[in-house]
Design a protein around this motif. Structure first.
Motif, PDB file in Angstrom:
ATOM      1  N   TYR A 193       0.835  -1.199   0.000  1.00 40.26           N
ATOM      2  CA  TYR A 193       0.000   0.000   0.000  1.00 40.26           C
ATOM      3  C   TYR A 193       0.870   1.250   0.000  1.00 40.26           C
ATOM      4  O   TYR A 193       2.045   1.224   0.377  1.00 40.26           O
ATOM      5  N   GLU A 220      -4.501   6.491   2.158  1.00 41.15           N
ATOM      6  CA  GLU A 220      -3.952   5.164   1.866  1.00 41.15           C
ATOM      7  C   GLU A 220      -4.562   4.542   0.612  1.00 41.15           C
ATOM      8  O   GLU A 220      -5.778   4.570   0.414  1.00 41.15           O
ATOM      9  N   LEU A 221      -3.670   3.975  -0.208  1.00 35.83           N
ATOM     10  CA  LEU A 221      -4.039   3.321  -1.464  1.00 35.83           C
ATOM     11  C   LEU A 221      -3.563   1.875  -1.372  1.00 35.83           C
ATOM     12  O   LEU A 221      -2.374   1.612  -1.273  1.00 35.83           O
ATOM     13  N   LEU A 247      -1.188  11.261  -3.343  1.00 41.58           N
ATOM     14  CA  LEU A 247      -1.746   9.981  -3.771  1.00 41.58           C
ATOM     15  C   LEU A 247      -2.407  10.099  -5.133  1.00 41.58           C
ATOM     16  O   LEU A 247      -2.507   9.121  -5.869  1.00 41.58           O
ATOM     17  N   LYS A 248      -2.875  11.297  -5.481  1.00 40.72           N
ATOM     18  CA  LYS A 248      -3.522  11.487  -6.787  1.00 40.72           C
ATOM     19  C   LYS A 248      -2.546  11.155  -7.912  1.00 40.72           C
ATOM     20  O   LYS A 248      -2.916  10.526  -8.910  1.00 40.72           O
ATOM     21  N   GLN A 292       0.989   5.340   1.235  1.00 44.80           N
ATOM     22  CA  GLN A 292       0.453   6.163   2.313  1.00 44.80           C
ATOM     23  C   GLN A 292       0.972   7.591   2.156  1.00 44.80           C
ATOM     24  O   GLN A 292       2.163   7.802   1.895  1.00 44.80           O
ATOM     25  N   LYS A 329     -15.979   5.665   2.107  1.00 45.83           N
ATOM     26  CA  LYS A 329     -15.362   4.772   1.128  1.00 45.83           C
ATOM     27  C   LYS A 329     -15.779   3.307   1.307  1.00 45.83           C
ATOM     28  O   LYS A 329     -15.532   2.486   0.424  1.00 45.83           O
ATOM     29  N   LYS A 385      -8.207   3.363  -3.233  1.00 47.31           N
ATOM     30  CA  LYS A 385      -7.965   4.373  -2.202  1.00 47.31           C
ATOM     31  C   LYS A 385      -9.004   4.188  -1.099  1.00 47.31           C
ATOM     32  O   LYS A 385     -10.155   4.591  -1.230  1.00 47.31           O
ATOM     33  N   ARG A 403      -8.484   8.848   2.833  1.00 48.72           N
ATOM     34  CA  ARG A 403      -7.809  10.017   2.267  1.00 48.72           C
ATOM     35  C   ARG A 403      -6.302   9.822   2.118  1.00 48.72           C
ATOM     36  O   ARG A 403      -5.673  10.466   1.284  1.00 48.72           O
ATOM     37  N   GLU A 424      -2.270   7.403  -8.037  1.00 49.54           N
ATOM     38  CA  GLU A 424      -3.485   6.794  -8.595  1.00 49.54           C
ATOM     39  C   GLU A 424      -3.456   6.768 -10.114  1.00 49.54           C
ATOM     40  O   GLU A 424      -3.964   5.832 -10.737  1.00 49.54           O
TER      41      GLU A 424
END
Length: 260
Positions: A171, A215-216, A196-197, A173, A250, A210, A213, A200
């Protein structure tokens, strides 16, 4: 004979590219090697006798697109970079191919072959030069190009650059503008991306989600999920004591993404 310009600020990357150029079955001459946006701008004020450009994107003094847009460059470019997020910008300029580092000789050969094929298939006459026809080809390229997700992510340190396999990242972060990746061995890697954008846009959304806000998550490393509260899911990671949690807004989307 193909006359090429190399735009690359990392010496190991230049050495690798030059080795591939020497191994290419057709003769290729290197006109010059540039390392900065400023050098690119200066080069094209006096010299334009170049057939093809091999170009990195993020240079020491900025993004090379600044130079290419200012120059309205029409010379076909093979972009070679460690960053996947610039692929659309590449085809908005004169890009005909986008190679992600690390790349093989086969990918290099195919990219140069594309240039050679385009050039040979376009007859030159008084009204339509090869470059004009390449420009017409590039005008439709953006519509045809499909999304390619990155296989590696570059991690730059003060001494060297190394590459992480995206598939081995458990992941990502983000915290206060710093993005880190945790791999399958629980090792932490500080990345150069600022949000993170950006990440992504580099990874396959069928693999990464995601969950909140900051963590992916890679679905391939989920051991189990359980209800944490009424609207939050707890996620246990394989071979780790780490437990991640979805945000309330989410959770429903995450369950649907997992198919549960």
């Amino acid at each position: 004979m193909i006359k090429v310009l190399i735009v690359e600020d990392e010496l190991p990357a230049r050495k690798k590219l030059k080795k591939y150029i020497e191994s290419y079955p057709q003769p290729i001459t290197i006109v010059d090697e540039l390392e900065t946006v400023e050098e690119v701008l200066e080069f094209f004020t006096t010299a334009t006798d170049v057939d093809l450009i091999f170009s990195d994107i993020e240079l020491r003094d900025g993004n090379v697109f600044e130079a290419y847009k200012k120059l309205a460059i029409q010379i076909p470019i093979i972009f070679i970079t460690a960053y996947n997020q610039f692929w659309m910008h590449a085809f908005e300029t004169s890009g005909i191919e986008y190679l992600l580092k690390p790349y093989s000789f086969e990918r290099f050969e195919k990219a140069v072959g594309k240039y050679a094929s385009l050039k040979s298939s376009m007859a030159v006459d008084n009204n339509n030069s090869v470059l004009q026809k390449l420009e017409a080809f590039l005008a439709t390229k953006e519509e045809k190009v499909s999304k390619n997700y990155q296989e590696f992510i570059a991690v730059k340190t003060s001494q060297y650059t190394y590459f992480l396999k995206i598939e081995e990242i458990v992941y990502f972060q983000a915290d206060y503008g710093i993005v880190v990746a945790y791999d399958a061995h629980t090792k932490k890697h500080v990345l150069n991306q600022s949000s993170l954008k950006v990440i992504e846009d580099m990874v396959n959304p069928s693999v990464f989600f995601k969950i909140n806000r900051s963590e992916l998550l890679n679905r391939n490393y989920i051991e189990k999920i359980s209800r944490y509260t009424k609207n939050i899911v707890a996620i246990n990671i394989q071979n780790s004591e780490t437990v991640l949690k979805t945000s309330q807004n989410k959770t429903a989307e995450f369950n649907s993404w997992l198919g549960v």
